[in-house]
Design a protein around this motif. Structure first.
Motif, short mmCIF file in Angstrom:
data_model
loop_
_atom_site.label_atom_id
_atom_site.label_comp_id
_atom_site.label_asym_id
_atom_site.label_seq_id
_atom_site.Cartn_x
_atom_site.Cartn_y
_atom_site.Cartn_z
N SER A 187 31.85 57.60 70.28
CA SER A 187 33.32 57.94 70.77
C SER A 187 33.14 58.27 72.26
CB SER A 187 33.64 59.37 69.89
OG SER A 187 32.64 60.33 70.26
N SER A 188 31.87 58.14 72.75
CA SER A 188 31.98 57.95 74.33
C SER A 188 32.83 57.20 75.08
CB SER A 188 30.37 57.98 74.92
OG SER A 188 30.35 57.57 75.97
N SER A 200 28.89 65.56 70.79
CA SER A 200 30.11 64.83 70.87
C SER A 200 30.40 63.79 72.03
CB SER A 200 31.46 65.84 71.31
OG SER A 200 31.04 66.38 72.42
N GLY A 201 31.38 62.91 71.87
CA GLY A 201 31.46 61.98 73.11
C GLY A 201 31.43 62.58 74.38
N GLU A 202 32.34 63.82 74.33
CA GLU A 202 32.61 64.48 75.62
C GLU A 202 31.24 64.92 76.32
OE1 GLU A 202 36.26 64.34 72.93
OE2 GLU A 202 34.30 64.88 72.72
N THR A 223 25.30 73.05 70.97
CA THR A 223 25.23 72.24 69.79
C THR A 223 23.78 72.67 68.97
OG1 THR A 223 24.97 70.02 68.76
CG2 THR A 223 23.66 70.36 70.99
N ILE A 224 23.78 72.17 67.75
CA ILE A 224 22.63 72.40 67.02
C ILE A 224 21.83 71.38 66.66
CG2 ILE A 224 21.69 73.53 64.66
CD1 ILE A 224 24.30 75.20 64.68
N GLY A 225 20.52 71.41 66.86
CA GLY A 225 19.56 70.24 66.51
C GLY A 225 19.04 70.62 65.05
N VAL A 226 18.83 69.44 64.46
CA VAL A 226 18.41 69.79 62.92
C VAL A 226 16.97 69.53 62.84
CG1 VAL A 226 18.63 69.16 60.51
CG2 VAL A 226 20.60 69.18 62.16
N ASP A 227 16.36 70.84 62.80
CA ASP A 227 14.83 70.63 62.64
C ASP A 227 14.33 70.90 61.24
OD1 ASP A 227 14.14 69.88 65.51
OD2 ASP A 227 14.68 72.09 65.89
#
Length: 255
Positions: A40-41, A104-106, A230-234
């Motif tokens: 989406s970028s 996100s692309g933004e 944002t949240i990284g999934v660890d």
């Protein structure tokens, strides 16, 4: 316009969360969420997944994505990306973590934009202001301090800068100078290939943060400040948080 390629490194093996890239999020594997968000970028021309695992490779191919198999002995995501892009025609490489389904692309475009206007940048990345004590003192949340031109001075797992006169933890936050690093990186291709050929540095070894290798070797990292975290999934617990957020977003969009 430069030719901009995004690469998502994805390993199946993970100590805390094996098979993480294939974890289900509302009916789609996590790697697909990351891939589609990268697509989406507005500035990225092409997206690839760089993986050492046939299962991830097959999943990406099955949903119509581009994937590259890389050797299992490669230790880091950055090395995996460098291996994948050596023979690709690209000017700028975007490293998007495979465990960031909320990216996100933004956000991606914000990280790329400095390369469209400035020539003295090797790497760019993102940061967001820290507004809670838990994140400030959490060693899993990487902090960054900036110079007056928003170039990185240092990254740390400790709260930096140290606020000597603060009487409470909350007073640290009131200074407004604490930033959480968001782990997306944009490189000139030659800067990426230079970086992975450098020896691991002492600060990198101490903090377990590979971006310090770039700073120790005089590479310039531009930091773009954004408003959205944002949240990284660890861990599986992180995955549950992401699912709750995406469910809420879906309800709001349908409402």
């Amino acid at each position: 316009m430069p030719n901009i390629i995004a690469v998502i490194p994805a390993r199946y093996a993970s100590t805390r969360f094996p098979g993480k890239p294939l974890a289900d999020i509302l009916g789609k594997p996590m790697i697909r969420w990351v891939y589609e968000n990268a697509m989406s970028s507005k500035l990225v021309n092409k997206v690839f997944v760089a993986t050492d695992d046939e299962r991830i490779f097959d999943i990406v191919k099955n949903f119509g994505g581009n994937a590259i198999i890389t050797p299992k002995e490669i230790q880091t995501g950055t090395d995996r990306i460098a291996y994948a892009v050596r023979d690709l025609d690209a000017d700028i490489i975007v490293n998007i973590q495979g465990d960031e389904p909320l990216i996100s692309g933004e956000m991606i475009d914000s990280a790329i934009e400095p390369f469209l206007n400035e020539n003295d940048i090797d790497i760019s990345t993102l940061a967001v202001k820290i507004n809670d004590v838990e994140n400030l003192f959490n060693p899993n949340v990487v902090k960054v301090i900036l110079n007056k031109d928003n170039f990185a001075l240092y990254f740390s797992r400790s709260p930096i800068p140290f606020c000597r006169d603060a009487q409470t933890n909350e007073e640290w936050l009131k200074t407004g100078i604490h930033y959480k690093h968001i782990g997306i990186y944009v490189y000139r291709k030659d800067s990426l290939l230079k970086f992975v050929d450098l020896k691991r540095s002492k600060l990198e070894e101490a903090e377990k943060l590979e971006q310090l290798r770039a700073l120790e070797n005089g590479m310039k990292i531009k930091v773009v400040l954004i408003d959205k975290d944002t949240i990284g999934v660890d861990t599986p617990e992180d995955l549950e948080k992401v699912i709750r957020i995406l469910k809420q977003n879906k309800l709001q969009n349908n409402g």
